[in-house]
Design a protein around this motif. Structure first.
Motif, PDB file in Angstrom:
ATOM      1  N   SER A  41      -7.292  -1.530  -1.822  1.00  0.00           N
ATOM      2  CA  SER A  41      -5.765  -2.314  -2.860  1.00  0.00           C
ATOM      3  C   SER A  41      -4.779  -1.907  -1.731  1.00  0.00           C
ATOM      4  O   SER A  41      -4.374  -3.144  -1.820  1.00  0.00           O
ATOM      5  N   ARG A  42      -4.794  -1.232  -1.144  1.00  0.00           N
ATOM      6  CA  ARG A  42      -3.699  -0.879  -0.036  1.00  0.00           C
ATOM      7  C   ARG A  42      -3.021  -2.053   1.077  1.00  0.00           C
ATOM      8  O   ARG A  42      -2.193  -2.933   1.226  1.00  0.00           O
ATOM      9  N   LEU A  43      -4.844  -2.916   1.562  1.00  0.00           N
ATOM     10  CA  LEU A  43      -4.777  -4.166   2.526  1.00  0.00           C
ATOM     11  C   LEU A  43      -3.833  -5.483   2.111  1.00  0.00           C
ATOM     12  O   LEU A  43      -3.373  -6.796   2.612  1.00  0.00           O
ATOM     13  N   ALA A  44      -4.161  -5.460   0.629  1.00  0.00           N
ATOM     14  CA  ALA A  44      -4.037  -6.086  -0.471  1.00  0.00           C
ATOM     15  C   ALA A  44      -2.311  -6.472  -0.976  1.00  0.00           C
ATOM     16  O   ALA A  44      -2.464  -6.903  -1.605  1.00  0.00           O
ATOM     17  N   GLY A  45      -2.019  -5.003  -0.528  1.00  0.00           N
ATOM     18  CA  GLY A  45      -0.336  -5.101  -0.869  1.00  0.00           C
ATOM     19  C   GLY A  45       0.269  -4.426  -1.864  1.00  0.00           C
ATOM     20  O   GLY A  45       1.173  -4.362  -2.178  1.00  0.00           O
ATOM     21  N   TYR A  46      -0.799  -2.876  -2.820  1.00  0.00           N
ATOM     22  CA  TYR A  46      -0.814  -2.242  -4.145  1.00  0.00           C
ATOM     23  C   TYR A  46      -0.082  -1.696  -3.080  1.00  0.00           C
ATOM     24  O   TYR A  46      -0.912  -0.583  -2.177  1.00  0.00           O
ATOM     25  N   PRO A  47       1.072  -1.084  -3.997  1.00  0.00           N
ATOM     26  CA  PRO A  47       0.977   0.701  -3.321  1.00  0.00           C
ATOM     27  C   PRO A  47      -0.117   1.631  -3.323  1.00  0.00           C
ATOM     28  O   PRO A  47      -1.352   1.568  -4.666  1.00  0.00           O
ATOM     29  N   ALA A  48       0.221   2.568  -2.972  1.00  0.00           N
ATOM     30  CA  ALA A  48      -1.346   3.874  -3.035  1.00  0.00           C
ATOM     31  C   ALA A  48      -1.056   4.697  -5.101  1.00  0.00           C
ATOM     32  O   ALA A  48      -0.421   4.436  -5.261  1.00  0.00           O
ATOM     33  N   GLY A  49      -2.574   4.145  -5.282  1.00  0.00           N
ATOM     34  CA  GLY A  49      -2.510   5.237  -6.275  1.00  0.00           C
ATOM     35  C   GLY A  49      -2.179   3.791  -7.195  1.00  0.00           C
ATOM     36  O   GLY A  49      -3.182   4.654  -8.823  1.00  0.00           O
ATOM     37  N   TRP A  50      -2.685   2.810  -7.260  1.00  0.00           N
ATOM     38  CA  TRP A  50      -3.053   1.274  -8.332  1.00  0.00           C
ATOM     39  C   TRP A  50      -3.717   2.158  -9.103  1.00  0.00           C
ATOM     40  O   TRP A  50      -4.893   2.398  -8.399  1.00  0.00           O
TER      41      TRP A  50
END
Length: 521
Positions: free
Chosen positions: A303-312
């Motif tokens: 998810s973070r590699l896709a640009g989302y913040p941690a904990g999304w």
């Protein structure tokens, strides 16, 4: 708005201050007859095996008025990309979902927001449906900017290339590039930049043990069904140094390796990227590494590699919940989460696009202005003969000579340099673009300088207007006749022209540009 309720639910859970709409589903329809080839025929209604997946352009009659009544300032959208994706079947225009690109264009044309942005895979550009959509946008009056951007240059550690088509009413083409480029990073974002320097496995830590008890022998290799190292994997391993770290990410095709370096952007994430290593995997005799020992990102790390913040919050997996779960919990299937992650525009890229639109709307000068560099680096690429012809016209029609004539040509080159990145063919369009640019500080483009440059483009637009009638055989190529006002008088009844010829941006489009107003028989 989205066709998938789960997407709306995830968005609503994480972003609470936005109004969310229920998904729009057109009513199921009967399967229509198809051609003998069994292929989709443009203009017919298509129903897939699942009745909720209906590609029916008559649904526009229901949804376009709803969007129009909202009076939107901007519409963002991503029509389905599977038909044109390199990871899909590649049916292109033969895929019924391709018509939804045109549906998006029709909705934009009905609502006429000041701005729109459409995102898709870059393969869409070669399709008929894209050409038809662009024709709709142009007919409504949008100036278009087309760009293929890489998410790794916009805050996302993923080498994801996407087509961005941005439109603005009553603008010239190419208006968006300078605004978006100011948010482009000088260096690509790598996996390490987001997941940290400790993420990944050093080469020495996942090399294949020579005594590996369950390695697949050469004799049994023909029957082996697990993952086999590919040439792409071996190339990445060969380019290592002692500090290079690696991780596993499911390949997207037969030529794509599953081993990736953390000092580079991640590959484009597709639905199966998060699948992880198959339990059937065994290293083969002679392989340099054992993939069971290499790092595999968690779903949150993907998810973070896709640009989302941690904990999304992507919700809880249905397979991992119990009967005692909280009834308010968001429960999703693994495939639903994978599709959301793979289909979404990386948030940092979306943020850069949004900021660029706001900057343009507020007439803000880009923080990395193109004007100064354009004046110095761009030149008016035209033959010596064409320049000489234009100078003759300036001497007779505008009575310019000596230093004034030299300065006119110098200013024209500078004015064309300012709009060179837009790729406009006609001076009238360049004039419109220049008039819309905010003035910058001295010495590049103060208000006085801008006015001066606009005047030089207006002169060239006037010349091109005159030449369009000459090329069509409707007026003699006689500068003295033109200077006397013969063309004005000829057009006086049908096309009144302001005597000063200072308003070329307001003349009717069919009469402006390097092309003749009428086709010569």
């Amino acid at each position: 708005m989205d066709h998938d309720p789960a997407v709306i639910e995830v968005h609503k859970t994480n972003i609470k201050h936005v109004e969310h709409r229920l998904p729009f589903r057109p009513a199921p329809s009967k399967q229509p007859p198809v051609e003998d080839s069994g292929k989709f025929r443009r203009g017919q209604v298509h129903t897939s095996r699942k009745t909720q997946h209906v590609v029916d352009l008559t649904a526009i009659v229901d949804i376009a008025p709803e969007v129009t009544h909202d009076k939107p300032d901007i519409i963002f959208g991503g029509p389905p990309c599977q038909a044109f994706s390199s990871a899909g079947k590649g049916e292109g225009d033969d895929d019924p979902r391709s018509t939804l690109t045109e549906a998006f264009a029709i909705i934009v044309a009905a609502a006429r927001p000041k701005y729109f942005v459409m995102e898709n895979v870059k393969g869409l550009r070669k399709s008929l449906t894209y050409k038809r959509a662009v024709a709709i946008f142009r007919r409504v009056g949008y100036g278009l900017s087309e760009a293929v951007v890489n998410a790794s240059s916009f805050g996302t550690p993923q080498a994801r290339e996407r087509l961005i088509l941005a439109g603005c009413l009553d603008e010239t083409d190419g208006w968006f590039h300078a605004y978006l480029n100011q948010y482009k990073s000088a260096q690509r974002i790598n996996v390490t930049d987001v997941l940290g320097s400790e993420f990944g496995t050093l080469f020495d830590d996942f090399t294949l043990d020579a005594e590996c008890p369950d390695a697949v022998t050469e004799a049994a290799s023909d029957e082996y069904k697990g993952y086999r190292l590919r040439e792409a994997d071996l190339k990445k391993l060969a380019g290592k140094n002692p500090e290079t770290r690696f991780y596993y990410c499911a390949p997207g095709g037969p030529a794509s390796g599953a081993i990736h370096r953390t000092d580079r952007p991640a590959p484009t994430l597709i639905r199966t990227s998060t699948d992880g290593l198959s339990h059937r995997y065994r290293p083969q005799a002679g392989d340099p590494v054992d993939l069971r020992k290499v790092a595999q990102p968690s779903f949150d790390q993907f998810s973070r590699l896709a640009g989302y913040p941690a904990g999304w919050n992507w919700g809880a997996l249905r397979s991992q919940t119990s009967d005692s779960r909280n009834p308010d919990d968001m429960i999703l299937g693994a495939r639903q989460r994978q599709l959301m992650l793979a289909n979404s525009v990386p948030p940092p890229l979306a943020f850069a696009i949004g900021r660029s639109i706001v900057d343009h709307h507020n007439r803000k000068v880009p923080s990395v202005p193109i004007e100064a560099a354009a004046v110095q680096q761009r030149t008016w690429k035209v033959s010596t003969r064409e320049v000489a012809r234009y100078k003759d016209w300036l001497r007779i029609a505008k009575r310019l000579a000596g230093r004034r004539l030299i300065q006119e040509i110098t200013d024209l080159r500078a004015a064309k340099g300012l709009t060179a990145d837009r790729g406009l063919a006609a001076a009238a369009e360049e004039l419109k673009a220049l008039e819309g640019m905010p003035a910058t500080a001295e010495p590049h483009m103060s208000r006085g300088r801008k006015s001066q440059l606009c005047r030089t483009l207006a002169n060239l637009a006037e010349f091109q207007y005159y030449q369009s009638y000459v090329q069509a055989g409707l007026f003699p190529d006689d500068d003295k006749s033109y200077a006397r006002g013969d063309l004005r008088r000829m057009l006086e009844d049908d096309d009144p022209i302001d005597d000063s010829f200072d308003n070329f941006g307001k003349l009717s489009p069919p009469l402006i540009g390097s092309k003749p107003p009428l086709a010569a028989e």
